[in-house]
Scaffold this active site. Sequence first.
Site, mmCIF file in Angstrom:
data_model
loop_
_atom_site.group_PDB
_atom_site.id
_atom_site.type_symbol
_atom_site.label_atom_id
_atom_site.label_comp_id
_atom_site.label_asym_id
_atom_site.label_seq_id
_atom_site.Cartn_x
_atom_site.Cartn_y
_atom_site.Cartn_z
ATOM 1 N N ASP A 167 9.303 -2.613 -8.584
ATOM 2 C CA ASP A 167 10.583 -3.900 -8.454
ATOM 3 C C ASP A 167 10.590 -3.923 -6.567
ATOM 4 O O ASP A 167 11.163 -5.068 -6.983
ATOM 5 C CB ASP A 167 11.303 -3.233 -9.214
ATOM 6 C CG ASP A 167 11.511 -2.973 -10.678
ATOM 7 O OD1 ASP A 167 9.950 -3.270 -11.207
ATOM 8 O OD2 ASP A 167 11.915 -2.515 -11.155
ATOM 9 N N PRO A 223 0.963 -1.485 0.281
ATOM 10 C CA PRO A 223 0.696 0.039 0.279
ATOM 11 C C PRO A 223 0.879 1.184 -0.688
ATOM 12 O O PRO A 223 0.158 2.276 0.032
ATOM 13 C CB PRO A 223 -0.601 -0.522 1.177
ATOM 14 C CG PRO A 223 0.187 -0.912 2.155
ATOM 15 C CD PRO A 223 0.629 -2.070 1.300
#
Length: 462
Positions: A173, A114
């Site tokens: 990533d 989040p």
Amino acid sequence: MSARSLVRSPVSCSAVNECFTYNSRHSRSFYQCPNSIKLQRPQAGQMLLPRKLRKSTRWQTALFTQRQIISNCCSDLSTTYTEERPNYLALNVLQDQSNVKQENIRKVLVILNPYSGFRSSREVFYKKVQSTLKLSGFSMEVVETAYAGHAKVLASAVDLSTCPDGIICVGGDGVVNEVLNGLLGRDDLQEALQLPIGIVPAGSDNSLVWTVLGIRDPVSAATALAKGGFTPIDVFAVKWIQAGVTHFGLTASYCGFVADVIQLSEKFRLQLGPFRYVIAGLLKFLSLPQYRFEVDYLPLSPERNPKLKAPAENFHDQLSDGSKVKRSAQMDSSTGDNWVTRKGEFLGILVCNHFCRPAQGLLSPVIAPKAQHDDGSLDLILVHGSGRLRLFCFFLAYQFCWHLLLPFVEYVKVKEVKIRPVGSTHGGCGVDGELLQAEGQPEWHCSLLPAQGRLLGQHPST
């Protein structure tokens, strides 16, 4: 009003008979308009129209509210006829498509960060991605990360039987790197290697999914996941020799200026989001230190097959045993391969697993144009020298993909790389946007594990 008045143009009797024969289940009154329609006075706030136009509009509204009808075209007639259809037709079509997908339900674990990017990953997943995946037959268990490294803990402890079709990462990533390291650190390594990783880009840097799969936005990612398929990808390992700590990556490893920028950017993560790299880069550029390294690399021999896969059962031994590195060097020297040594000042050292195209760049420059995600080799870029002018020239040329033409840039395809910082040079090493902290003067060893990873989805050109 009779059905004859609906057909204005002259037609043949056979054509009319075919039309009414096709609709023989309906009574003739279906094609007739009501004899009387009650017209109401316009209410307050309604638009006043001319009397004739107002009557026509009310007549059409009353006609179409009595029955739900759709228009059909007859090949023998130059006009149209009407036929009644049930209200739930569109709903049945969607249910039929969903039932087809339910025959092959794909169970996956969704790990959502989040805090990725502008903290919009929740909105991205629940509003743009979740419905598409559900209609495509995905059965999902969604877990949100609560702290740094939580995704690694989840991937290392999850019961693989509950998500046999993969783990989908929602974020940048960094969360993908955590999931990869969690899977490769499991005891049941052979089963973990078969588990594919899906990516929904919602972070600061989404270079991996953009470079390998050609996906830049979450909607395209959901479509690629729905289509299915897998993409094999090489995995590289970065080992801190003194501590015996190994970290895995899929994109790139780097030392020098870029590693310092990543370390400084963590101070601005909560306030600036993706722009923290820009601010940290400017601050580090103004106070640029000197970086000294000793670099040993083993060039790729063209006569050898770089895609020779290491057995999965020897995977842990290859990474955990320090003597394995020495034995590997002796074997390579015995077959005619020689290590190459570079010493001195380096603004940056980059070890790339693919050509590393940033998803956020306007021109989408490429760092290592010769690299491929499944070519069984690593691409080493050495930026020799020091000073702000040289660093500025490198980044300016990089924006136009001219950086490899600079005389102080060395580019070579390698199998292994050893990096040792010298003097007061910062000893940290970055892997896929995450900084590995090391004490003292560490030695980093980068090696390749060909085709040990799998990504969910395929490139559109495949």
